[in-house]
Design an enzyme around this catalytic site. Structure first.
Site, PDB file in Angstrom:
ATOM      1  N   LYS A 172     108.806   5.889  96.774  1.00 10.29           N
ATOM      2  CA  LYS A 172     108.976   6.432  95.418  1.00 10.29           C
ATOM      3  C   LYS A 172     107.916   7.469  95.062  1.00 10.29           C
ATOM      4  O   LYS A 172     108.191   8.395  94.299  1.00 10.29           O
ATOM      5  CB  LYS A 172     108.955   5.296  94.392  1.00 10.29           C
ATOM      6  CG  LYS A 172     110.128   4.342  94.511  1.00 10.29           C
ATOM      7  CD  LYS A 172     111.427   4.991  94.072  1.00 10.29           C
ATOM      8  CE  LYS A 172     112.581   4.006  94.091  1.00 10.29           C
ATOM      9  NZ  LYS A 172     113.873   4.653  93.787  1.00 10.29           N
TER      10      LYS A 172
ATOM     11  N   SER B 220     111.499   1.171 103.418  1.00 16.66           N
ATOM     12  CA  SER B 220     111.290   1.958 102.196  1.00 16.66           C
ATOM     13  C   SER B 220     110.100   1.511 101.366  1.00 16.66           C
ATOM     14  O   SER B 220     109.535   2.299 100.616  1.00 16.66           O
ATOM     15  CB  SER B 220     112.558   1.910 101.348  1.00 16.66           C
ATOM     16  OG  SER B 220     112.874   0.575 101.027  1.00 16.66           O
TER      17      SER B 220
ATOM     18  N   GLU C  59     112.609   5.198  84.300  1.00 20.82           N
ATOM     19  CA  GLU C  59     113.267   3.899  84.325  1.00 20.82           C
ATOM     20  C   GLU C  59     112.833   3.228  85.614  1.00 20.82           C
ATOM     21  O   GLU C  59     112.470   3.895  86.573  1.00 20.82           O
ATOM     22  CB  GLU C  59     114.784   4.071  84.317  1.00 20.82           C
ATOM     23  CG  GLU C  59     115.425   4.301  85.697  1.00 20.82           C
ATOM     24  CD  GLU C  59     115.045   5.611  86.367  1.00 20.82           C
ATOM     25  OE1 GLU C  59     114.679   6.565  85.655  1.00 20.82           O
ATOM     26  OE2 GLU C  59     115.084   5.682  87.615  1.00 20.82           O
TER      27      GLU C  59
END
Lengths: 267, 404
Positions: free
Chosen positions: B93, B382, B115
């Protein structure tokens, strides 16, 4: 001239209240609509509930949630609309909804059935004019004489207003403030100028909505707006009184009378 | 009469999906963002700054690891891991939030919002908020706050305001709606850092562009190590940002099979899964045209996954396009399968993976057997699973005795 456009005149401002269909159930909505029209509504906006209403504030979000606690079907929406229309066939009805339920139902089928149910216009906050679907929906509605009412906001520049002009009919829904639907205490200072510019560019009546809740605000804005749209304040009356239908009906009618009476040309 | 118009990838369409279906109040901000990004992507200083933060702050390039133990345990194809879990903040991210923070700075915005579901995007946004001195607000569903308490605390420590969302199902979908509402109110001074390849144009393109570093690096690293490309690439898909970033590097390499793994949850009934590719239909959600899990009335059905990060009833529009074009194969793994894989990867390889990634691992386990020993599978790891340990312990009934 469309039925919607004929409501507007230079001498008076129209009152356009909103209710969410299905809150608290579909039968009582017919009563709410009747009360608002008897109280002086010139056009009635009917919200088709959607699970993810990103342009709406907490009051309408909660109304949709209550509405969706009932089994949802577009056919029930259309039947309820037809009932309201048969009670007051001369009052134009307008749907306000998000695009997904209409897309899912099918443009052509929806336009056809909505027209039969008595719908004269559509407002779809998440369908900007510059999408391929707008082309298709616009044509489908136009063939049936149903208006596609567009939103113009404080953030809409002149070039987008000109783009909207090609696809808009009926009236323009002018969003008075940033944010989502909901009652607000103050109205932005340049509202009058922005509404004037919108009228000049788009050449349609301009109704103001978002944040208007009381008769004083409505009176002030009606001096220069062709119509006043009130959603959350009406919906709040339903939220607070919906479990007592006769009281709710009475309050809605009184509220509609107070707003309608305050508008330019209606005293 | 309206003119006939056509819409292309430049305008945010990926085949039949994508576009900009957001409230008019946001449109100007989206156009400003698109214009700014189009200038910045060609700007050498911007690229240099991005490169600086990638190297010196995120810690890129992230390693490509040969998972010898998993390969042996699964008894099939060789398993390779792209270690996005080793980035600063512990997930892919941060690749996107650094990039979008630089755009927000260039636009002169002082406030950022985001969000978050599992909280990794929230943490990455709070991190760049601290780094670049933005006022930061993160919207997170109340249910996710419960599941991902550690990340909520991290965000607050980093100086962000965490706003619990109780509307709807109180998960990622509702946090996204609430962030859009905040943006509509504060659009003049606020940039909304969308965390996945979702949302109205230009977000799916911007997020993909900041995540494609994952696939591009992987390709180079794998080639250098093996003098070939992997036979298959596997990544988990919620909104789909890690998968999109990973796949993008290999899209033109037709021999490389690409697999996206969605959350099969508790089963195929509505509300029990987040398997958008399997059960979704074309629809409109959060400003984009994509596949959406919806009922017969066009109402969005709440999604479920054991992993808060996959718990989303839509998917990025480019994924919807890759699905319909057949370039990427999308599969599902159940909650139980993900939990089993989570525990197995911990114990066998010494890596605690995010529950999201555990879905990819579970699928890769079967694929490894199917492909056999001569093949290579690359998995996008991830993020790390620290955030999930309490929830996994609760779900698998982990006790003190298990520690021995």
């Amino acid at each position: 001239m469309s039925a919607i456009k004929s409501v507007f005149s230079d001498s008076k401002s129209a009152f356009i209240p909103y209710i969410s269909l299905g809150d608290p159930n579909y039968d009582l909505c017919v009563d709410w609509a009747d009360a608002l029209i008897r109280g002086g509504a010139d056009i009635l906006e009917l919200g088709i509930p959607f699970s993810d209403p990103v342009a709406d504030g907490p009051v309408i979000q909660k109304a949709f949630k209550r509405a969706l606690a009932n089994p949802f079907s577009m056919d029930t929406i259309l039947e309820t609309t037809e009932k309201i229309h048969s009670l007051h066939p001369h009052i134009p009805l307008v749907y306000l909804t998000y695009f997904n339920p209409i897309f899912h139902y099918g443009f052509e089928k929806f336009a056809e059935k909505a027209k039969i149910a008595g719908i004269q216009g559509m407002i779809i906050p998440d369908l900007p004019y510059d999408t391929p679907e707008t082309d298709e929906l616009f044509k489908s509605l136009k063939r049936r004489g149903v208006d596609l009412i567009h939103l113009v906001t404080p953030a809409t520049p002149l070039n987008r207003m000109k783009g909207i002009r090609d696809f808009a009919s009926g009236f323009i829904y002018y969003v008075t403030s940033y944010g989502v639907t909901g009652e607000r205490k103050s109205i932005s200072a340049d509202l009058e100028d922005r509404i004037k510019i919108t009228k000049e560019v788009i050449s349609l009546p301009v109704s103001a909505g978002f944040g208007i809740s009381d008769a004083d605000q409505a009176k002030e804005i009606s001096q220069y707006a062709d119509g006043i749209i009130i959603g959350s304040a009406v919906q709040r009356i339903i939220e607070e009184n919906g479990s007592n239908p006769s009281l709710c009906r009475k309050k809605l009618e009184e509220y509609a009378q107070s707003i309608s009476g305050s508008l330019r040309g209606k005293n | 009469m309206a003119k006939e118009r056509s819409f292309t990838e430049k305008e945010g369409y990926f085949g039949d999906f994508g576009g900009r279906y957001s409230p008019e109040i946001l449109t100007e901000a989206l156009i400003e963002l698109e214009d700014t990004y189009n200038k910045l992507r060609k700007d050498k200083k911007f690229q240099k700054d991005l490169e600086f933060y990638r190297k010196n702050y995120i810690g890129r390039p992230s390693p490509l690891t040969y998972a010898e133990k998993l390969t042996k345990a699964w008894g099939g194809a060789k398993i390779w891991l792209k270690r996005e879990d080793l980035n600063h903040t512990g997930a892919h991210k941060i690749n996107n939030t650094i990039g979008q923070a630089l755009i927000a700075k260039a636009m002169g915005k002082r406030r950022i919002i985001a969000e978050t579901g599992a909280g990794q995007h929230g943490v990455a946004t709070a991190t760049v908020g601290a780094l670049f001195e933005f006022e930061t607000a993160i919207f997170m569903g109340e249910e996710d706050l419960r599941r991902q308490k550690l990340n909520a605390i991290r965000m607050q420590m980093l100086g962000a305001k965490v706003i619990g969302v109780s509307s709807g199902t109180a998960t990622l979908k509702d946090a996204t709606s609430e962030a859009m509402r905040d943006w509509a109110l504060n659009v003049s001074n606020t940039h909304y850092i969308v965390g996945s390849v979702i949302g109205p144009h230009p977000f799916p393109t911007i997020v993909r562009d900041f995540q494609k570093v994952v696939g591009e690096e992987s390709k180079k690293q794998f080639k250098k190590e093996n003098d070939k490309l992997p036979d298959a690439v596997v990544a988990c898909v919620g909104g789909g940002s890690n998968a999109m970033g990973m796949f993008y590097g290999f899209l033109n390499d037709k021999k490389v099979k690409l697999y996206g793994v969605e959350a099969g949850g508790r089963g195929p009934s509505p509300g029990e899964h987040s398997a958008t590719m399997l059960f979704g239909k074309t629809g409109f959600l959060h400003g984009t045209k994509t596949l959406v899990i919806q009922d017969e009335g066009g109402q969005v059905v709440p999604a479920h996954s054991v992993s808060a990060g996959l718990d989303y009833p839509g998917v990025g529009p480019e994924h919807a396009h890759l699905h319909s074009s057949g370039r990427v194969t999308y599969e599902t793994v159940s909650d139980q399968g993900a939990l089993d894989a989570f525990m197995e990867v911990c114990r066998v390889e010494g890596i605690i993976p995010a529950l999201e990634t555990a879905h990819a691992f579970r699928f890769a386990k079967d694929l490894a057997k199917e492909l056999g020993k001569k093949k290579d599978i690359l998995i996008c790891l991830s993020g790390r699973g620290d955030k999930d340990v309490a929830e996994v312990a609760r779900l698998v009934g982990f006790s003190q005795g298990d520690l021995i």
